[in-house]
Design an enzyme around this catalytic site. Structure first.
Site, mmCIF file in Angstrom:
data_model
loop_
_atom_site.group_PDB
_atom_site.id
_atom_site.type_symbol
_atom_site.label_atom_id
_atom_site.label_comp_id
_atom_site.label_asym_id
_atom_site.label_seq_id
_atom_site.Cartn_x
_atom_site.Cartn_y
_atom_site.Cartn_z
ATOM 1 N N GLY A 77 0.854 -1.196 0.000
ATOM 2 C CA GLY A 77 0.000 0.000 0.000
ATOM 3 C C GLY A 77 0.889 1.245 0.000
ATOM 4 O O GLY A 77 0.514 2.300 0.510
ATOM 5 N N TYR A 88 -15.242 0.192 8.894
ATOM 6 C CA TYR A 88 -13.809 0.488 9.022
ATOM 7 C C TYR A 88 -13.367 0.311 10.480
ATOM 8 O O TYR A 88 -12.364 -0.370 10.758
ATOM 9 C CB TYR A 88 -13.576 1.922 8.547
ATOM 10 C CG TYR A 88 -12.160 2.438 8.659
ATOM 11 C CD1 TYR A 88 -11.125 1.880 7.919
ATOM 12 C CD2 TYR A 88 -11.864 3.533 9.483
ATOM 13 C CE1 TYR A 88 -9.831 2.390 8.005
ATOM 14 C CE2 TYR A 88 -10.586 4.048 9.565
ATOM 15 C CZ TYR A 88 -9.569 3.475 8.827
ATOM 16 O OH TYR A 88 -8.295 3.980 8.905
#
Ligand code: NAD
Ligand code: AKB
Length: 319
Positions: A8, A142
């Site tokens: 990422g 999340y």
């Protein structure tokens, strides 16, 4: 020097973390991994690998075949984007973590960094100076994924001796790369409008205070946590980090001190409901005591450095 992989790496944190780690460990020892075929320009000074963290076998082969010893796992969907696709957010935010924790459990990795968030807190959490140990009942996918991730990190540390380290980042503010779909993104977007002289429409209400931090402090915290001796780390779920707390109105007033004609207006959207469940401010005593954490950037300094450095060519200002 142990070889490091950042998964990422092309995102808001990854871009700056790769550059900071390459300075510390040497360009060739820090591999940047992300989904795109092409290495992002800012990361071209060292190795890059196209990698999908959901491809468990490909990640395992890359780590094992290339002698990677430390992984920073940053790939995730952030709070606002995750609410639009909860099932995929859960998949992405959890599966990659198990792949990396399992590699560490099997002895291929010596250390893992995995970021949590203030999103682990929820509407029943005390909102001011939120303690390290407190009620965590997140209501977003999340936040649920971050809380579950924290529990699994602690489980792998306690039961399998995995050296996993984590920080509950506040909202991060940076000018090197753009944020990727969070509820705190307004605090970056605001600078691009201020810089070009446009009015800024904020998606949160003017008095919604949230914990935030300038990226340089967050990167330093990450590296300090990863470089400290293992015995200093008493918390294997995730450490609170406080940073600075402010509302849209407060940061707008600070910008106006440098740009007196700057104007802000408010049009709260679905992200307001997310922000309403998060704390106003955080207590990070444990990070200070255990590994000597201390933040440097005040709100005034953050605003100055952002106004000096945001590069308006990074964004399409009509969006
Ligand atoms: P970001 O969205 O800017 O970057 C995420 C990166 O992951 C992107 O470059 C994306 O291409 C990559 N990615 C997505 N799916 C992938 C996959 N399947 N395989 C490989 N790469 C993939 O996110 P960020 O702001 O840099 O956040 C990084 C981590 O830090 C996340 O776990 C996030 O939850 C956490 N965090 C960030 C903040 C913040 O304010 N930025 C605050 C708290 C926690
Ligand atoms: C988000 O807003 O989703 C992130 C975070 C605080 O985790 N910036």
């Amino acid at each position: 020097m142990e070889k490091v992989l950042i998964i990422g790496a092309g995102g808001q944190i990854g871009t700056e973390l790769v550059l900071a780690l390459r300075k510390l460990k040497g360009n060739n020892n820090v591999v940047a991994g992300d989904l795109s075929d092409k290495c992002p320009d800012k990361l071209s000074g060292g190795p890059y690998v196209k990698m999908d963290v959901l491809d468990r076998e490909a990640v395992r082969s890359y780590v094992i075949d290339n002698g990677i010893k430390q992984v920073y796992l940053l790939a995730a969907l952030l709070s606002a984007t995750a609410e639009k696709n909860p099932a995929f957010a859960w998949k992405l935010n959890m599966e990659g973590l198990f792949t990396i924790l399992d590699l560490a459990k099997e002895g291929y990795l010596s250390k893992v960094f995995w970021p949590s968030s203030i999103a682990v807190f929820g509407p029943t959490t005390p909102v001011d100076k939120t303690p390290q140990l407190t009620i965590t009942e997140p209501t977003t996918v999340y936040g649920i994924s971050k809380l579950a991730g924290e529990r699994w990190c602690e489980y792998y540390a306690k039961n399998y001796g995995v050296d996993v380290r984590s920080i509950r980042y506040p909202g991060l503010i940076s000018h090197t790369s753009l944020p990727g779909g969070g509820t705190t993104d307004y605090a970056v977007d605001i600078f691009y409008k201020a810089k070009t002289g446009e009015d800024f429409t904020c998606f949160l209400k003017k008095d919604t205070a949230l914990p935030m931090m300038y990226m340089e402090d967050a990167i330093r915290a990450t590296i300090e946590l990863m470089e400290t001796k293992s015995e200093n780390i008493k918390i294997r779920s995730s450490y609170n980090l406080a940073g600075i707390s402010f509302s849209p109105e407060v940061i707008a007033n600070e910008i106006m001190k440098l740009k007196s004609d700057f104007k802000i207006n408010y049009a709260p959207d679905f992200r307001q409901a997310i922000a309403d469940t998060w704390p106003n401010s955080i207590d990070d005593t444990a990070a200070k005591l255990d590994w000597g954490w201390s933040e440097r950037f005040s709100l005034e300094e953050l605003v100055k450095v952002m106004m000096d450095n945001v590069d308006i060519t990074l964004v399409n200002l009509n969006n």
